[in-house]
Design a protein around this motif. Structure first.
Motif, PDB file in Angstrom:
ATOM      1  N   PRO A   1      -3.428 -15.952 -14.644  1.00 34.66           N
ATOM      2  CA  PRO A   1      -3.031 -15.661 -15.542  1.00 34.66           C
ATOM      3  C   PRO A   1      -3.329 -14.495 -16.344  1.00 34.66           C
ATOM      4  CG  PRO A   1      -3.123 -18.058 -15.592  1.00 34.66           C
ATOM      5  CD  PRO A   1      -4.076 -17.501 -14.598  1.00 34.66           C
ATOM      6  N   ASN A   2      -4.793 -14.223 -16.344  1.00 32.83           N
ATOM      7  CA  ASN A   2      -5.500 -13.059 -16.945  1.00 32.83           C
ATOM      8  C   ASN A   2      -5.249 -11.916 -16.127  1.00 32.83           C
ATOM      9  OD1 ASN A   2      -6.557 -15.096 -18.940  1.00 32.83           O
ATOM     10  ND2 ASN A   2      -8.509 -15.139 -18.164  1.00 32.83           N
ATOM     11  N   ASN A   3      -4.624 -12.000 -15.214  1.00 33.02           N
ATOM     12  CA  ASN A   3      -4.783 -10.749 -14.077  1.00 33.02           C
ATOM     13  C   ASN A   3      -3.211 -10.223 -13.939  1.00 33.02           C
ATOM     14  OD1 ASN A   3      -7.549 -10.568 -14.364  1.00 33.02           O
ATOM     15  ND2 ASN A   3      -7.605 -11.972 -12.659  1.00 33.02           N
ATOM     16  N   VAL A   4      -2.336 -11.056 -14.345  1.00 36.89           N
ATOM     17  CA  VAL A   4      -0.926 -10.528 -13.801  1.00 36.89           C
ATOM     18  C   VAL A   4      -0.464  -9.087 -14.269  1.00 36.89           C
ATOM     19  CG1 VAL A   4       1.357 -11.467 -14.201  1.00 36.89           C
ATOM     20  CG2 VAL A   4      -0.251 -13.058 -13.498  1.00 36.89           C
ATOM     21  N   GLU A   5      -0.722  -9.189 -15.909  1.00 35.25           N
ATOM     22  CA  GLU A   5      -0.361  -7.853 -16.276  1.00 35.25           C
ATOM     23  C   GLU A   5      -1.299  -6.596 -15.812  1.00 35.25           C
ATOM     24  OE1 GLU A   5       0.352  -5.860 -20.855  1.00 35.25           O
ATOM     25  OE2 GLU A   5      -0.698  -7.760 -20.466  1.00 35.25           O
ATOM     26  N   LEU A   6      -2.396  -6.964 -15.314  1.00 33.74           N
ATOM     27  CA  LEU A   6      -3.270  -5.788 -15.053  1.00 33.74           C
ATOM     28  C   LEU A   6      -2.490  -5.359 -13.484  1.00 33.74           C
ATOM     29  CD1 LEU A   6      -5.917  -4.099 -14.319  1.00 33.74           C
ATOM     30  CD2 LEU A   6      -6.759  -6.046 -13.332  1.00 33.74           C
ATOM     31  N   ALA A   7      -2.171  -6.377 -12.652  1.00 32.86           N
ATOM     32  CA  ALA A   7      -1.555  -6.162 -11.264  1.00 32.86           C
ATOM     33  C   ALA A   7      -0.288  -5.077 -11.658  1.00 32.86           C
ATOM     34  CB  ALA A   7      -1.001  -7.158 -10.837  1.00 32.86           C
ATOM     35  N   LEU A   8       0.579  -5.468 -12.677  1.00 34.45           N
ATOM     36  CA  LEU A   8       1.708  -4.580 -12.830  1.00 34.45           C
ATOM     37  C   LEU A   8       1.212  -3.152 -13.416  1.00 34.45           C
ATOM     38  CD1 LEU A   8       4.620  -4.260 -12.940  1.00 34.45           C
ATOM     39  CD2 LEU A   8       4.825  -5.431 -15.248  1.00 34.45           C
ATOM     40  N   ASP A   9       0.063  -3.156 -14.311  1.00 37.14           N
ATOM     41  CA  ASP A   9      -0.372  -1.945 -14.847  1.00 37.14           C
ATOM     42  C   ASP A   9      -0.803  -0.986 -13.670  1.00 37.14           C
ATOM     43  OD1 ASP A   9       0.306  -2.797 -17.423  1.00 37.14           O
ATOM     44  OD2 ASP A   9      -1.823  -3.179 -17.883  1.00 37.14           O
ATOM     45  N   MET A  10      -1.311  -1.500 -12.782  1.00 33.05           N
ATOM     46  CA  MET A  10      -1.601  -0.910 -11.362  1.00 33.05           C
ATOM     47  C   MET A  10      -0.583  -0.455 -10.815  1.00 33.05           C
ATOM     48  SD  MET A  10      -4.835  -2.967 -10.196  1.00 33.05           S
ATOM     49  CE  MET A  10      -5.247  -1.795  -8.945  1.00 33.05           C
ATOM     50  N   ILE A  11       0.507  -1.088 -10.583  1.00 32.91           N
ATOM     51  CA  ILE A  11       1.791  -0.656  -9.800  1.00 32.91           C
ATOM     52  C   ILE A  11       2.497   0.324 -10.309  1.00 32.91           C
ATOM     53  CG2 ILE A  11       3.912  -1.404  -9.094  1.00 32.91           C
ATOM     54  CD1 ILE A  11       2.749  -4.492  -8.635  1.00 32.91           C
ATOM     55  N   LEU A  12       2.525   0.326 -11.708  1.00 32.15           N
ATOM     56  CA  LEU A  12       3.259   1.226 -12.434  1.00 32.15           C
ATOM     57  C   LEU A  12       2.665   2.590 -12.475  1.00 32.15           C
ATOM     58  CD1 LEU A  12       4.412  -1.015 -15.635  1.00 32.15           C
ATOM     59  CD2 LEU A  12       5.843  -0.030 -13.698  1.00 32.15           C
TER      60      LEU A  12
ATOM     61  N   GLY B   1       0.842  -1.165   0.244  1.00 30.03           N
ATOM     62  CA  GLY B   1      -0.014  -0.115  -0.091  1.00 30.03           C
ATOM     63  C   GLY B   1       0.894   1.269  -0.048  1.00 30.03           C
ATOM     64  N   VAL B   2       2.096   1.169  -0.576  1.00 37.96           N
ATOM     65  CA  VAL B   2       2.810   2.500  -0.241  1.00 37.96           C
ATOM     66  C   VAL B   2       3.443   2.968  -1.820  1.00 37.96           C
ATOM     67  CG1 VAL B   2       3.794   1.819   2.218  1.00 37.96           C
ATOM     68  CG2 VAL B   2       5.015   0.890   0.023  1.00 37.96           C
ATOM     69  N   ASP B   3       2.681   2.279  -2.870  1.00 35.23           N
ATOM     70  CA  ASP B   3       3.276   2.594  -4.147  1.00 35.23           C
ATOM     71  C   ASP B   3       3.293   4.112  -4.286  1.00 35.23           C
ATOM     72  OD1 ASP B   3       3.619  -0.009  -4.770  1.00 35.23           O
ATOM     73  OD2 ASP B   3       1.969  -0.240  -5.682  1.00 35.23           O
ATOM     74  N   GLY B   4       2.312   4.660  -4.201  1.00 35.01           N
ATOM     75  CA  GLY B   4       2.277   6.274  -4.323  1.00 35.01           C
ATOM     76  C   GLY B   4       3.300   7.044  -3.440  1.00 35.01           C
ATOM     77  N   ALA B   5       3.372   6.633  -2.268  1.00 32.08           N
ATOM     78  CA  ALA B   5       4.381   7.399  -1.335  1.00 32.08           C
ATOM     79  C   ALA B   5       5.842   6.868  -1.967  1.00 32.08           C
ATOM     80  CB  ALA B   5       4.420   6.953   0.147  1.00 32.08           C
ATOM     81  N   VAL B   6       6.074   5.786  -2.409  1.00 32.55           N
ATOM     82  CA  VAL B   6       7.383   5.510  -2.959  1.00 32.55           C
ATOM     83  C   VAL B   6       7.814   6.092  -4.075  1.00 32.55           C
ATOM     84  CG1 VAL B   6       8.813   3.750  -3.732  1.00 32.55           C
ATOM     85  CG2 VAL B   6       7.536   3.148  -1.708  1.00 32.55           C
ATOM     86  N   GLY B   7       6.896   6.222  -5.109  1.00 36.22           N
ATOM     87  CA  GLY B   7       6.901   7.256  -6.208  1.00 36.22           C
ATOM     88  C   GLY B   7       7.052   8.345  -5.882  1.00 36.22           C
TER      89      GLY B   7
ATOM     90  N   LEU C   1       5.699   4.974 -12.846  1.00 35.95           N
ATOM     91  CA  LEU C   1       6.731   4.676 -13.583  1.00 35.95           C
ATOM     92  C   LEU C   1       6.239   3.856 -14.848  1.00 35.95           C
ATOM     93  CD1 LEU C   1       8.369   2.605 -10.444  1.00 35.95           C
ATOM     94  CD2 LEU C   1       9.108   4.871 -11.452  1.00 35.95           C
ATOM     95  N   GLU C   2       7.422   3.754 -15.666  1.00 36.27           N
ATOM     96  CA  GLU C   2       7.074   3.235 -16.947  1.00 36.27           C
ATOM     97  C   GLU C   2       7.562   1.753 -16.988  1.00 36.27           C
ATOM     98  OE1 GLU C   2       9.166   5.421 -19.935  1.00 36.27           O
ATOM     99  OE2 GLU C   2       7.875   7.307 -20.000  1.00 36.27           O
ATOM    100  N   TYR C   3       8.300   1.372 -15.925  1.00 34.46           N
ATOM    101  CA  TYR C   3       8.764  -0.133 -16.016  1.00 34.46           C
ATOM    102  C   TYR C   3       9.259  -0.262 -14.380  1.00 34.46           C
ATOM    103  CZ  TYR C   3      13.612   1.409 -16.027  1.00 34.46           C
ATOM    104  OH  TYR C   3      14.918   2.049 -15.815  1.00 34.46           O
ATOM    105  N   ILE C   4       9.436  -1.508 -13.983  1.00 33.71           N
ATOM    106  CA  ILE C   4      10.046  -1.968 -12.781  1.00 33.71           C
ATOM    107  C   ILE C   4      11.082  -2.910 -13.309  1.00 33.71           C
ATOM    108  CG2 ILE C   4       8.261  -1.440 -11.166  1.00 33.71           C
ATOM    109  CD1 ILE C   4       7.654  -4.530 -10.892  1.00 33.71           C
ATOM    110  N   ASP C   5      12.235  -3.024 -12.171  1.00 34.73           N
ATOM    111  CA  ASP C   5      13.314  -3.909 -12.731  1.00 34.73           C
ATOM    112  C   ASP C   5      13.069  -5.202 -12.463  1.00 34.73           C
ATOM    113  OD1 ASP C   5      15.580  -1.609 -13.104  1.00 34.73           O
ATOM    114  OD2 ASP C   5      14.291  -0.878 -11.401  1.00 34.73           O
TER     115      ASP C   5
ATOM    116  N   THR D   1      11.976  -3.549  -7.072  1.00 38.01           N
ATOM    117  CA  THR D   1      11.364  -4.593  -7.157  1.00 38.01           C
ATOM    118  C   THR D   1       9.751  -4.299  -6.645  1.00 38.01           C
ATOM    119  OG1 THR D   1      13.410  -5.837  -6.627  1.00 38.01           O
ATOM    120  CG2 THR D   1      11.201  -7.196  -5.956  1.00 38.01           C
ATOM    121  N   SER D   2       8.861  -5.089  -7.053  1.00 39.69           N
ATOM    122  CA  SER D   2       7.350  -5.247  -6.659  1.00 39.69           C
ATOM    123  C   SER D   2       6.846  -6.655  -6.965  1.00 39.69           C
ATOM    124  CB  SER D   2       6.515  -4.076  -7.431  1.00 39.69           C
ATOM    125  OG  SER D   2       5.296  -3.962  -6.593  1.00 39.69           O
TER     126      SER D   2
END
Length: 341
Positions: free
Chosen positions: A89-100, A57-63, A105-109, A79-80
């Motif tokens: 499998p249908n939702n993995v990319e959605l999770a990353l899109d939300m994190i980004l 729950g800290v993505d915004g603060a970290v960014g 960010l445009e990508y994570i490492d 890392t996230s």
């Protein structure tokens, strides 16, 4: 001789990148100014490796802390992880899109599966609205309702050994392949695992192709040294990153940070206890992810130094045996114990 500042991490197409050998953990920071200030302090102290997760729950603060630091994005290793509610499998990319989106960010490492589990799939519109924070409810987080106190699983997509415990047939391979696609699309530079046992890793080894298993993040500290798992990972060129490097608290209230033998060793080496435990981890070829809110400790935890063979052995000797007299090690399918009977 000093300890390495970085380790090599396997990424796509047979290449490697350098990952800082000490990371700053953001778990339990809370989505508030404390998290932002702590990450800002860590970056100021010289950390260039941040360990995050959607569930924290800290993505915004970290960014915000990253942007305000003025440090170029390509100088920070981020890392996230995605929680099991996004593991279909249908939702993995959605999770990353939300994190980004939340981090700006445009990508994570490095993108990790947080646990070797897949929760019952929920409607996509619920997942798209999911957020985390100190006061968010399970419904806010898009978590499936508990059944008898446990989260229901999509056994078809759980690792084989976990599905088998429930009398079903499952495979985590489809989720793993969805993770690999995030690398091919450029949204993550590498993918890996967290809290996976040896058996669960072995299920995925034949499916690495151009995108390998780069990492497995697990709890590691002198009470829980994870020797078998670390040796296996080294053989497979999978880097181990270590959460809770200072351990938690035992049922009797004892803590590793106040263990008398640990305190004596730290004094002998003229180190803070956290600094010494981080040094122990790096010297073993693993990456500790310690967390502190105190500026002085944030700084000292990064200053890892080589320990003597004698002191390394003394810390190794602190491993706690379980009831059978063996060193504690993750049981096969250990993740299921947190969410399922």
């Amino acid at each position: 001789m000093s300890l390495p500042k970085t380790f090599s991490l396997r990424v796509a197409n047979g290449k490697t990148v350098e990952i800082p050998s000490v990371g700053y953990g953001t778990w339990a920071s809370g989505e508030n100014s404390w998290a932002k200030d702590a990450v800002a302090e860590a970056l100021k102290a010289g950390y260039r490796h941040l360990d995050c997760a959607w569930m924290y729950g800290v993505d915004g603060a970290v960014g915000d802390a990253i942007r305000e630091s003025g440090i170029p994005r390509d100088e920070i290793f981020i890392t996230s992880k995605f929680w099991p509610n996004f593991a279909h499998p249908n939702n993995v990319e959605l999770a990353l899109d939300m994190i980004l989106k939340n981090m700006g960010l445009e990508y994570i490492d490095l993108f990790l599966a947080h646990w070797p589990l897949v929760f019952k799939n929920l409607p996509r519109e619920k997942l798209e609205r999911a957020f985390t924070g100190p006061n968010s409810s399970d419904e806010d987080k898009a978590l499936p309702a508990e059944e008898n106190g446990k989260r229901p699983l999509e056994l078809e997509f759980c690792p084989f050994n976990i599905a088998k415990q429930k009398g079903a047939t499952g495979s985590y391979v489809p989720t793993w392949k969805a993770m690999q696609e995030t690398v091919r699309k450029g949204k993550a530079k590498a993918v890996g695992l967290s809290n996976f046992s040896i058996t669960e890793i072995k299920e995925l080894l034949p499916h690495q192709r151009d995108v390998p298993i780069s990492c497995n993040q697990v709890e590691v500290h002198p009470w829980l040294p994870q020797r078998e798992l670390i040796e296996f990972a080294k053989q497979e060129q999978i880097l181990i990153t270590c959460y809770s490097p200072f351990a938690g608290q035992k049922k009797d209230g004892a803590t590793l940070l106040k263990d008398q033998q640990v305190l004596k060793l730290a004094e002998k080496n003229k180190m803070d206890v956290g600094q010494m435990l981080q040094s122990w981890a790096v010297q073993r070829g693993t990456v500790p992810l310690g967390k502190s809110a105190t500026a002085a400790r944030i700084k000292s935890n990064l200053d890892v130094r080589r320990l003597s063979v004698e002191d390394m052995r003394a810390l190794d000797s602190l491993a706690i045996p379980n009831e059978e007299g063996r060193t504690i090690n993750p049981s096969e399918g250990w993740g299921i114990s947190l969410f399922q009977n």
